[in-house]
Design an enzyme around this catalytic site. Structure first.
Site, PDB file in Angstrom:
ATOM      1  N   ASP A  26      -9.690  38.360  23.546  1.00 47.21           N
ATOM      2  CA  ASP A  26      -8.458  39.143  23.668  1.00 47.21           C
ATOM      3  C   ASP A  26      -8.392  39.864  25.011  1.00 47.21           C
ATOM      4  OD1 ASP A  26      -6.026  40.089  22.819  1.00 47.21           O
ATOM      5  OD2 ASP A  26      -6.853  41.787  21.705  1.00 47.21           O
ATOM      6  N   ASN A  74       0.228  34.200  16.151  1.00 48.21           N
ATOM      7  CA  ASN A  74       0.635  34.109  17.559  1.00 48.21           C
ATOM      8  C   ASN A  74       1.940  33.337  17.767  1.00 48.21           C
ATOM      9  OD1 ASN A  74      -2.799  34.065  18.765  1.00 48.21           O
ATOM     10  ND2 ASN A  74      -1.346  35.751  18.838  1.00 48.21           N
TER      11      ASN A  74
HETATM   12  C1  IPE Z   1      -6.107  37.664  18.269  1.00 45.02           C
HETATM   13  O1  IPE Z   1      -5.538  38.281  19.374  1.00 45.02           O
HETATM   14  C2  IPE Z   1      -5.904  36.184  18.331  1.00 45.02           C
HETATM   15  C3  IPE Z   1      -6.563  35.489  19.425  1.00 45.02           C
HETATM   16  C4  IPE Z   1      -7.357  35.984  20.350  1.00 45.02           C
HETATM   17  C5  IPE Z   1      -6.328  34.080  19.458  1.00 45.02           C
HETATM   18  P1  IPE Z   1      -4.086  38.970  19.302  1.00 45.02           P
HETATM   19  O2  IPE Z   1      -3.870  39.579  20.627  1.00 45.02           O
HETATM   20  O3  IPE Z   1      -3.085  38.007  18.835  1.00 45.02           O
HETATM   21  O4  IPE Z   1      -4.314  40.078  18.181  1.00 45.02           O
HETATM   22  P2  IPE Z   1      -3.430  41.347  17.791  1.00 45.02           P
HETATM   23  O5  IPE Z   1      -2.044  40.853  17.578  1.00 45.02           O
HETATM   24  O6  IPE Z   1      -3.497  42.317  18.917  1.00 45.02           O
HETATM   25  O7  IPE Z   1      -4.069  41.881  16.561  1.00 45.02           O
HETATM   26  C1  IPE Z   2      -5.658  36.693  23.972  1.00 43.20           C
HETATM   27  O1  IPE Z   2      -5.096  37.514  24.934  1.00 43.20           O
HETATM   28  C2  IPE Z   2      -5.114  35.293  24.027  1.00 43.20           C
HETATM   29  C3  IPE Z   2      -4.331  34.885  22.843  1.00 43.20           C
HETATM   30  C4  IPE Z   2      -4.014  35.621  21.838  1.00 43.20           C
HETATM   31  C5  IPE Z   2      -3.899  33.512  22.821  1.00 43.20           C
HETATM   32  P1  IPE Z   2      -3.680  38.218  24.682  1.00 43.20           P
HETATM   33  O2  IPE Z   2      -2.622  37.301  25.144  1.00 43.20           O
HETATM   34  O3  IPE Z   2      -3.566  38.690  23.298  1.00 43.20           O
HETATM   35  O4  IPE Z   2      -3.792  39.444  25.689  1.00 43.20           O
HETATM   36  P2  IPE Z   2      -3.285  40.932  25.427  1.00 43.20           P
HETATM   37  O5  IPE Z   2      -3.926  41.397  24.146  1.00 43.20           O
HETATM   38  O6  IPE Z   2      -1.809  40.879  25.341  1.00 43.20           O
HETATM   39  O7  IPE Z   2      -3.796  41.682  26.622  1.00 43.20           O
HETATM   40 MG    MG Z   3      -4.043  40.431  22.349  1.00 42.25          MG
END
Ligand code: IPE
Ligand code: IPE
Ligand code: MG
Length: 254
Positions: A26, A74
């Site tokens: 993340d 997602n």
């Molecule tokens: C969790 O990250 C899913 C992945 C890393 C694939 P998110 O960024 O989607 O999680 P939330 O929404 O902040 O909980």
């Molecule tokens: C994780 O990084 C990747 C996926 C969930 C696919 P994020 O895209 O959630 O990055 P933040 O949390 O918005 O910084």
């Molecule tokens: Mg995220």
């Protein structure tokens, strides 16, 4: 496929190096935004961190590495970001596959792939069907995965295959359900890592994380490297895994 003990049924084997590491990668978006770059740039850089982490885990003797690439939630993101993530997933699969096989890394993909374009599904099929003799590590990528989806799909498949259990649900136990879960055949994760500062599970491996050691770091995923992995492993080593027992019992059996 070997059968591994469930941590809520028996006492798993505990080692210095976690046998199975599961990571929520993340912070890609925030990494990019903090550099005034589009979120996309963070995802692209995140692919490099995946490559480095896979290599670092294999070198350290981790046998199973599971990466959360795309959650069932997602899809709620803007369509542009979703399609870019899909494209990145495809190109990464195509580019990295040969290197993985050469390095003795077996690839598995878990999640509800029925939602993906046929092109991606075909690619996943080809990539995961490649034989990797004497693999030193199994890399599992969770794509359109959700812990609740996993438990439900496992229960549904179990009841279809075992109508005797549907007739008498009292006979359903952990051992009956486990072969139907997406991670069947892998030991439960020893160490869970979430980068990006949030302290939540976000519907990742709900069943399998029952006794996993949890580690959270503020490091954004694109900055995660071998040194950051070593910090997480060091923290893991300092934990006493009791699995419901007392400290004295653990000391006595050591
Ligand atoms: C969790 O990250 C899913 C992945 C890393 C694939 P998110 O960024 O989607 O999680 P939330 O929404 O902040 O909980
Ligand atoms: C994780 O990084 C990747 C996926 C969930 C696919 P994020 O895209 O959630 O990055 P933040 O949390 O918005 O910084
Ligand atoms: Mg995220």
């Amino acid at each position: 496929m070997p059968v591994f003990t469930s941590s809520t049924v028996g006492l798993p084997d505990v080692r210095e190096v976690p046998r199975h590491v599961a990571i929520i990668m993340d912070g890609n978006g925030r990494w990019a935004t903090s550099r005034l770059l589009p979120r996309v740039a963070g995802h692209a850089k995140g692919v490099e961190a995946v490559r480095n982490t896979v290599e670092a885990c294999a070198r350290r003797g981790v046998e199973f590495l599971t990466l959360f690439a795309f959650s069932s939630e997602n899809w709620r993101r803007p369509p542009d970001e979703v399609s870019l993530l899909m494209r990145l997933f495809m190109t990464a699969l195509q580019r990295e596959l040969a290197g993985l096989t050469e390095n003795g890394i077996r690839l598995r993909v878990v999640g509800d792939l029925s939602a993906f374009e046929p092109r991606i599904r075909e690619l996943v099929e080809v990539a995961t069907a490649r034989p990797v003799p004497a693999a030193r590590m199994t890399l599992t990528v969770a794509a359109n995965y959700g812990g609740r989806w996993d438990i439900l799909q496992a229960m549904r498949r179990l009841l279809v295959e075992r109508p005797d259990l549907a007739a008498d649900p009292r006979l359903i136990d952990e051992a009956a359900l486990e072969p139907f879960l997406a991670m069947a055949g892998c030991p439960e994760p020893d160490l869970f890592i979430r980068t990006g500062g949030e302290q939540r599970i976000s519907n990742f491996l709900l069943w399998q994380l029952a006794y996993t050691e949890l580690y959270f770091t503020d490091t954004f995923w694109p900055d995660f490297d071998a040194a950051a992995l070593d910090k997480a492993i060091l923290s893991y080593r300092s934990r006493e895994r009791r699995f419901g027992q007392t400290s004295a019992q653990i000391a006595a059996s050591a």
